[in-house]
Design an enzyme around this catalytic site. Sequence first.
Site, PDB file in Angstrom:
ATOM      1  CD  GLU A   1      33.433  18.886  47.301  1.00 13.58           C
ATOM      2  OE1 GLU A   1      32.324  19.183  47.742  1.00 13.58           O
ATOM      3  OE2 GLU A   1      33.668  18.699  46.099  1.00 13.58           O
TER       4      GLU A   1
ATOM      5  CE1 TYR B   1      30.439  13.415  47.327  1.00 11.97           C
ATOM      6  CE2 TYR B   1      31.551  15.547  47.419  1.00 11.97           C
ATOM      7  CZ  TYR B   1      31.576  14.193  47.142  1.00 11.97           C
ATOM      8  OH  TYR B   1      32.750  13.610  46.694  1.00 11.97           O
ATOM      9  CB  ALA B   2      31.132  17.925  52.214  1.00 12.82           C
TER      10      ALA B   2
ATOM     11  CE  LYS C   1      33.270  10.443  49.456  1.00 15.26           C
ATOM     12  NZ  LYS C   1      33.296   9.113  48.778  1.00 15.26           N
TER      13      LYS C   1
ATOM     14  CG  ASN D   1      34.913  27.819  40.001  1.00 15.71           C
ATOM     15  OD1 ASN D   1      35.763  26.943  40.193  1.00 15.71           O
ATOM     16  ND2 ASN D   1      33.799  27.896  40.714  1.00 15.71           N
TER      17      ASN D   1
ATOM     18  N   GLY E   1      31.879   1.045  42.367  1.00 18.13           N
ATOM     19  CA  GLY E   1      31.737   2.310  41.629  1.00 18.13           C
ATOM     20  C   GLY E   1      32.673   2.417  40.439  1.00 18.13           C
TER      21      GLY E   1
ATOM     22  CE1 TYR F   1      25.880  26.509  38.789  1.00 25.27           C
ATOM     23  CE2 TYR F   1      26.853  25.371  40.666  1.00 25.27           C
ATOM     24  CZ  TYR F   1      26.085  25.347  39.508  1.00 25.27           C
ATOM     25  OH  TYR F   1      25.542  24.162  39.081  1.00 25.27           O
TER      26      TYR F   1
ATOM     27  CG  HIS G   1      29.573  27.943  45.879  1.00 18.99           C
ATOM     28  ND1 HIS G   1      29.376  28.502  44.646  1.00 18.99           N
ATOM     29  CD2 HIS G   1      30.530  27.003  45.705  1.00 18.99           C
ATOM     30  CE1 HIS G   1      30.183  27.934  43.772  1.00 18.99           C
ATOM     31  NE2 HIS G   1      30.898  27.025  44.401  1.00 18.99           N
TER      32      HIS G   1
ATOM     33  CB  THR H   1      35.929  14.508  48.607  1.00 18.38           C
ATOM     34  OG1 THR H   1      35.979  15.856  48.154  1.00 18.38           O
ATOM     35  CG2 THR H   1      34.839  14.416  49.678  1.00 18.38           C
TER      36      THR H   1
ATOM     37  CE  LYS I   1      30.259  15.541  40.209  1.00 18.98           C
ATOM     38  NZ  LYS I   1      30.880  14.246  40.186  1.00 18.98           N
ATOM     39  CG  LEU I   2      33.229  24.252  36.207  1.00 22.22           C
ATOM     40  CD1 LEU I   2      32.031  25.139  35.859  1.00 22.22           C
ATOM     41  CD2 LEU I   2      34.226  25.018  37.050  1.00 22.22           C
TER      42      LEU I   2
ATOM     43  NE  ARG J   1      27.373  23.662  44.117  1.00 20.99           N
ATOM     44  CZ  ARG J   1      28.435  22.983  43.690  1.00 20.99           C
ATOM     45  NH1 ARG J   1      29.549  22.968  44.400  1.00 20.99           N
ATOM     46  NH2 ARG J   1      28.404  22.322  42.557  1.00 20.99           N
TER      47      ARG J   1
END
Length: 347
Positions: A126, A149-150, A153, A248, A7, A206, A275, A124, A188-189, A272
């Site tokens: 997360e 995703y989390a 991972k 955010n 990666g 969001y 979220h 992560t 990404k943000l 989201r």
Amino acid sequence: MRIFVTGGAGFIGSQFIRDWVTRFPGSPVINFDKLTYAGNLANLAPVAGEPGYSFLEGDVCDKDALLEAIPENADAIVHFAAESHVDRSIAGAAEFVRSNVMGTQVLLDVARERKVKRFLHISTDEVGGTMDPQEWFKEDGKLDPRSPYAASKAAAEHLVRAAGATFGLDYIITRTGNNYGPYQFPEKLLPLAICNALEGQRIPVYGDGMQIRDWVHVSDNVRALMLLLRHGRAGQTYHIGGGVPRTNLEVLAMLLSLVGQPQSLLVRVADRLGHDRRYAVDISKISAEFNWAPRIPFAQGLRETIQWYQENQAWVNAVRSGEYRTYYQRQYSQLQQAKHTGSAGVI
Ligand code: NAD
Ligand code: TYD
């Protein structure tokens, strides 16, 4: 050290390789990357011709390709390769399970067969799920992933620990907060907001924008990774972060004032799904063991990141237009042509 990076064409992996080549010139580093939408060889342009660096296009789910690519007794695998965007995992989780879970297991199997000395697994914050207001995620905290995703991972982490317990694999797991800095894909943000703000375009917020994230500059993260790769204790997990979680809205307000654009560019959009409200990663373990602390204050890092995006409009345009996906092919055909005509050229 001879290291194998997966990666390395993505955001953090490419920072790792650029910094590695600068710090340890000539030391062999292989970058193995599938070049998904998130992989961009332009991120490696500054080091592409350096001795020691080489690139191989491949998928971490492809055992044969890995067996061919990973040298026997390599000093380390640094495993960044993953699908990394939460929103994409909500839209479809299959690729996350394939690359992040299956891919990690295949890589672990090959690491064992190739007698790789150390496996540095990039995870992560997360995986800990959303934290209560005063709660900090520690290395021995429970895993409570809440997005696909989390969850992928977290599953990958379990497989790494299982390989340690079952086969004696020497591994280290790192969990990082939200990285920011140059070369981050503008989905990404922060990179999205920076690119939009620089063009006076609206920035989607969001929900109520009061979600909290811990921001760490990618160079600070990479410095910690290099430290842990060489000196971390086998079988340990280490948290890495900026130490100052922010909402955010606070981050976006800082950004807009640095760019000189009005706060009215912020527009509330639907939240989201699922979220996570707050991530807050406790970094006292790496601080106590290695005296590591982030060096780049957020305001400075943000200013420099904005400047990087301002100065690298060609990179942004190539990403936005999709042209970056043919970068490698163009370089490769230039190399072939150069070889044909006898002039020098390196990918
Ligand atoms: P990224 O999305 O920018 O890059 C991922 C890279 O992995 C890309 O180059 C892509 O081509 C490659 N890849 C994806 N699937 C692959 C596969 N099957 N085989 C080979 N290569 C593949 O991600 P990033 O932001 O650089 O994150 C790197 C790692 O750090 C990930 O494991 C991510 O989960 C973790 N992480 C990221 C952050 C963050 O803020 N960006 C925070 C914590 C942890
Ligand atoms: P993101 O960069 O996707 O990272 P992560 O979800 O892994 O933390 O999002 C960071 C925060 O910003 C998260 O709370 C979601 C929010 N966000 C927005 O408000 N607008 C956006 O356009 C994006 C991409 C994210």
